[in-house]
Motif scaffolding. Structure first.
Motif, short mmCIF file in Angstrom:
data_model
loop_
_atom_site.label_atom_id
_atom_site.label_comp_id
_atom_site.label_asym_id
_atom_site.label_seq_id
_atom_site.Cartn_x
_atom_site.Cartn_y
_atom_site.Cartn_z
N ARG A 71 11.43 46.03 120.98
CA ARG A 71 10.09 45.66 121.42
C ARG A 71 9.23 46.88 121.73
O ARG A 71 8.09 46.75 122.18
CB ARG A 71 10.17 44.77 122.67
N ALA A 72 9.77 48.07 121.48
CA ALA A 72 9.07 49.34 121.72
C ALA A 72 8.72 49.54 123.20
O ALA A 72 7.79 50.26 123.53
CB ALA A 72 7.82 49.46 120.86
N GLU A 73 9.50 48.92 124.08
CA GLU A 73 9.35 49.19 125.52
C GLU A 73 10.08 50.48 125.90
O GLU A 73 9.77 51.10 126.92
CB GLU A 73 9.92 48.02 126.33
N ILE A 74 11.04 50.85 125.06
CA ILE A 74 11.80 52.09 125.22
C ILE A 74 11.82 52.79 123.88
O ILE A 74 12.02 52.15 122.84
CB ILE A 74 13.23 51.81 125.70
N VAL A 75 11.58 54.09 123.87
CA VAL A 75 11.59 54.86 122.63
C VAL A 75 12.55 56.04 122.75
O VAL A 75 12.88 56.49 123.85
CB VAL A 75 10.18 55.37 122.26
N LYS A 76 12.98 56.53 121.60
CA LYS A 76 13.89 57.67 121.52
C LYS A 76 13.13 58.85 120.93
O LYS A 76 12.48 58.73 119.90
CB LYS A 76 15.09 57.31 120.63
N ALA A 77 13.22 60.01 121.60
CA ALA A 77 12.44 61.16 121.16
C ALA A 77 13.06 62.44 121.72
O ALA A 77 13.86 62.41 122.66
CB ALA A 77 11.00 61.04 121.63
N SER A 78 12.68 63.57 121.14
CA SER A 78 13.07 64.88 121.66
C SER A 78 12.17 65.20 122.85
O SER A 78 10.95 65.26 122.72
CB SER A 78 12.91 65.97 120.59
N LEU A 79 12.79 65.41 124.02
CA LEU A 79 12.01 65.65 125.23
C LEU A 79 12.60 66.83 126.00
O LEU A 79 12.53 67.95 125.55
CB LEU A 79 11.95 64.38 126.09
N MET A 80 13.20 66.57 127.16
CA MET A 80 13.72 67.65 127.99
C MET A 80 14.71 68.50 127.23
O MET A 80 15.60 68.00 126.56
CB MET A 80 14.38 67.08 129.25
#
Length: 372
Positions: A71-80
């Motif tokens: 539902r795109a409430e949580i996404v996966k990405a390069s962050l910290m």
């Protein structure tokens, strides 16, 4: 006379960390709230966020996280630290902005690229992945055809641009890449417009610093900087804007900062056995030398090797061994590898917890077992 600054023992810091990480008692909250209160979830290994939430949330089932991702409430990405995390969609813009400088500086060649060149490449990559998810190889091939002249004769710079096209451009993973079962090459896509609406920088830094303290505090400025890769001046400025802070010392006299109302349980609180996922943030939330509040120094090299952080289990709140799991259609077996002999009661409680985890991890297997 100035008020005396309280001193927190290592065991008190351990109990505070366990409380913030939901490792003293499983919580009955939604997965989006959990991800936010835990200051994101490490996502380098696809099952890790699921194992992390199983250890922290009451009655957690895989579909709860998968549905939030789809539902795109949580996404996966390069962050910290330029590593993969799962983050709530409503906090992604703040994390993306606050961690950008750290990602930009990671492995950057001396002299680095011109910011204008990087921004131009970012725009091109986002357009390339605007509607169609792209593999890293496809993005690297695209990047090679859109490099600035400064990279033409510099192999290190070309390699950095190829890496930065994914890690610093603002791309996120397609939802399937955050599913428990994902084992293939990740595909990346430009986030929708709502995820590109960056807050003011001071708002972003405040959110990230507050989330760290809420999930890992009490902490030093170095702890926050190590975990987030945010520059110290920005952390200090964020702390200066916060009015609900308390100060402590640890047993070595270092200053620790915390949110006034955050839980700081007694050292006498009983900590149940718990399993930590691969790359679990409970281990990575502090500067390397300060991870002793959950990882005894004598076990550090057995748990953290190069870029790897092995799955571990806790006994009395401290890392006491590693675990592995072998999944086959007929049988799934979770194997415990304690670093030292366990007391009978600890061993029995750990096995009981492991039996629940192996069934959660491999529900499709016909039989399940624990080898200790």
């Amino acid at each position: 006379m100035a008020d005396r600054v309280p001193t927190l023992t290592l065991r008190e810091l351990n109990r505070a960390l366990l409380a913030r990480q939901f490792l003293l008692k499983r919580q009955k909250i939604g997965v989006v709230d959990a991800v936010e209160r835990l200051a994101c979830l490490q996502g380098q290994w696809a099952p890790s966020p699921y194992v992390a939430l199983w250890s922290r949330l009451s009655g957690f089932e895989r579909d709860r996280l998968t549905r939030a991702v789809d539902r795109a409430e949580i996404v996966k990405a390069s962050l910290m630290r330029a590593t993969l995390h799962l983050v709530s969609a409503r906090e992604y813009p703040a994390y993306s902005l606050a961690t950008m400088e750290g990602r930009f500086g990671a492995w950057r060649p001396p002299g680095g690229p011109a910011l204008a060149d990087l921004e131009k490449l970012h725009r091109a990559v986002l357009a390339f992945a605007a509607r169609t998810p792209r593999t890293r190889a496809e993005i690297q091939e695209f990047t090679a055809d859109h490099l600035p002249p400064s990279a033409a004769k510099d192999e290190r710079l070309r390699s950095w641009f190829s890496w930065a096209a994914v890690a610093t451009s603002g791309l996120v993973w397609e939802s399937a890449g955050a599913h428990f079962e994902h084992r293939q090459l990740g595909r990346h896509i430009a986030p929708p417009a709502r995820l590109r609406k960056a807050p003011k920088p001071e708002v972003a830094y405040d959110i990230v610093v507050r989330r760290h303290l809420g999930a890992f505090g009490p902490a030093t400025i170095a702890d926050i900087a190590t975990w987030s890769s945010v520059r110290v001046p920005n952390i200090r400025a964020a702390l200066a804007r916060m009015k609900d802070l308390r100060r402590f010392n640890d047993e070595r006299g270092r200053e620790l900062i915390d949110l006034s109302r955050a839980p700081r349980p007694s050292a006498a609180v009983v900590a149940p056995p718990r399993f930590l996922a691969r790359f679990d943030a409970a281990i990575l939330g502090h500067a390397a030398a300060e991870r002793t509040r959950i990882l005894p120094e004598k076990y550090r090299k057995a748990v953290i090797f190069s870029a790897e952080v092995w799955p571990t289990f806790l006994v009395d709140g401290m890392v006491a061994g590693k675990w592995t799991i072998a999944v086959r259609p007929k049988e799934a077996v979770l194997e415990l590898a304690p670093f030292k002999p366990l007391a009978r009661a600890d061993r029995a409680a750990l096995i009981e917890e492991a039996e629940g985890l192996v069934r959660f991890y491999a529900p499709e297997s016909k039989t399940h077992g624990v080898r200790a």
